[in-house]
Design a protein around this motif. Sequence first.
Motif, PDB file in Angstrom:
ATOM      1  N   GLY A  93      47.406  37.041  28.797  1.00 33.97           N
ATOM      2  CA  GLY A  93      47.096  38.380  28.302  1.00 33.97           C
ATOM      3  C   GLY A  93      45.664  38.852  28.472  1.00 33.97           C
ATOM      4  N   GLY A  94      44.810  38.058  29.054  1.00 35.99           N
ATOM      5  CA  GLY A  94      43.418  38.460  29.247  1.00 35.99           C
ATOM      6  C   GLY A  94      43.211  39.156  30.584  1.00 35.99           C
ATOM      7  N   GLU A  95      42.059  39.808  30.727  1.00 32.65           N
ATOM      8  CA  GLU A  95      41.652  40.420  31.990  1.00 32.65           C
ATOM      9  C   GLU A  95      40.222  39.995  32.287  1.00 32.65           C
ATOM     10  N   TRP A  96      39.922  39.780  33.579  1.00 39.39           N
ATOM     11  CA  TRP A  96      38.601  39.306  33.976  1.00 39.39           C
ATOM     12  C   TRP A  96      38.175  40.014  35.250  1.00 39.39           C
ATOM     13  N   PHE A  97      36.890  40.324  35.362  1.00 41.13           N
ATOM     14  CA  PHE A  97      36.334  41.005  36.520  1.00 41.13           C
ATOM     15  C   PHE A  97      35.151  40.207  37.043  1.00 41.13           C
ATOM     16  N   PHE A  98      35.120  39.972  38.363  1.00 43.47           N
ATOM     17  CA  PHE A  98      33.959  39.377  39.018  1.00 43.47           C
ATOM     18  C   PHE A  98      33.324  40.446  39.891  1.00 43.47           C
ATOM     19  N   PHE A  99      32.007  40.520  39.911  1.00 46.15           N
ATOM     20  CA  PHE A  99      31.331  41.451  40.801  1.00 46.15           C
ATOM     21  C   PHE A  99      31.507  41.026  42.252  1.00 46.15           C
ATOM     22  N   GLU A 100      31.565  39.707  42.478  1.00 47.11           N
ATOM     23  CA  GLU A 100      31.764  39.171  43.828  1.00 47.11           C
ATOM     24  C   GLU A 100      32.586  37.898  43.746  1.00 47.11           C
ATOM     25  N   GLY A 101      33.426  37.676  44.745  1.00 41.06           N
ATOM     26  CA  GLY A 101      34.133  36.416  44.891  1.00 41.06           C
ATOM     27  C   GLY A 101      35.380  36.258  44.054  1.00 41.06           C
ATOM     28  N   THR A 102      35.983  35.087  44.228  1.00 45.46           N
ATOM     29  CA  THR A 102      37.224  34.733  43.550  1.00 45.46           C
ATOM     30  C   THR A 102      36.927  33.758  42.418  1.00 45.46           C
ATOM     31  N   THR A 103      37.973  33.321  41.737  1.00 45.55           N
ATOM     32  CA  THR A 103      37.784  32.325  40.682  1.00 45.55           C
ATOM     33  C   THR A 103      37.173  31.046  41.265  1.00 45.55           C
ATOM     34  N   LYS A 104      37.677  30.609  42.421  1.00 46.19           N
ATOM     35  CA  LYS A 104      37.154  29.383  43.044  1.00 46.19           C
ATOM     36  C   LYS A 104      35.716  29.569  43.498  1.00 46.19           C
ATOM     37  N   GLU A 105      35.404  30.703  44.105  1.00 45.43           N
ATOM     38  CA  GLU A 105      34.034  30.968  44.568  1.00 45.43           C
ATOM     39  C   GLU A 105      33.049  31.054  43.403  1.00 45.43           C
ATOM     40  N   ASN A 106      33.539  31.415  42.226  1.00 43.45           N
ATOM     41  CA  ASN A 106      32.708  31.502  41.026  1.00 43.45           C
ATOM     42  C   ASN A 106      32.820  30.245  40.160  1.00 43.45           C
ATOM     43  N   GLN A 107      33.455  29.192  40.709  1.00 43.47           N
ATOM     44  CA  GLN A 107      33.613  27.898  40.047  1.00 43.47           C
ATOM     45  C   GLN A 107      34.241  28.015  38.662  1.00 43.47           C
ATOM     46  N   MET A 108      35.192  28.917  38.527  1.00 43.19           N
ATOM     47  CA  MET A 108      35.905  29.106  37.266  1.00 43.19           C
ATOM     48  C   MET A 108      37.244  28.386  37.366  1.00 43.19           C
ATOM     49  N   THR A 109      37.409  27.314  36.631  1.00 38.50           N
ATOM     50  CA  THR A 109      38.629  26.502  36.726  1.00 38.50           C
ATOM     51  C   THR A 109      39.501  26.569  35.479  1.00 38.50           C
ATOM     52  N   LEU A 110      38.907  26.929  34.336  1.00 36.71           N
ATOM     53  CA  LEU A 110      39.659  27.026  33.090  1.00 36.71           C
ATOM     54  C   LEU A 110      39.681  28.466  32.590  1.00 36.71           C
ATOM     55  N   CYS A 111      40.819  28.884  32.070  1.00 29.46           N
ATOM     56  CA  CYS A 111      40.949  30.232  31.515  1.00 29.46           C
ATOM     57  C   CYS A 111      40.108  30.332  30.243  1.00 29.46           C
TER      58      CYS A 111
END
Length: 54
Positions: free
Chosen positions: A22-40
């Motif tokens: 149910g959450g929403e997330w925005f990155f200015f650049e890149g993907t979750t992997k490119e931003n080293q985001m592995t956990l919600c």
Amino acid sequence: MEKCEWKFIIDENENHYESECGGEWFFFEGTTKENQMTLCPFCGEPIHECESIA
């Protein structure tokens, strides 16, 4: 839930992710992997990125 599915949403106003929990997330650049985001950040489960939705 063993993983949290994140869908990349592409629309006319912005590009963002919607999480299965149910959450929403925005990155200015890149993907979750490119931003080293592995956990919600909303439920704490590992992120599983799904195909883009236009």
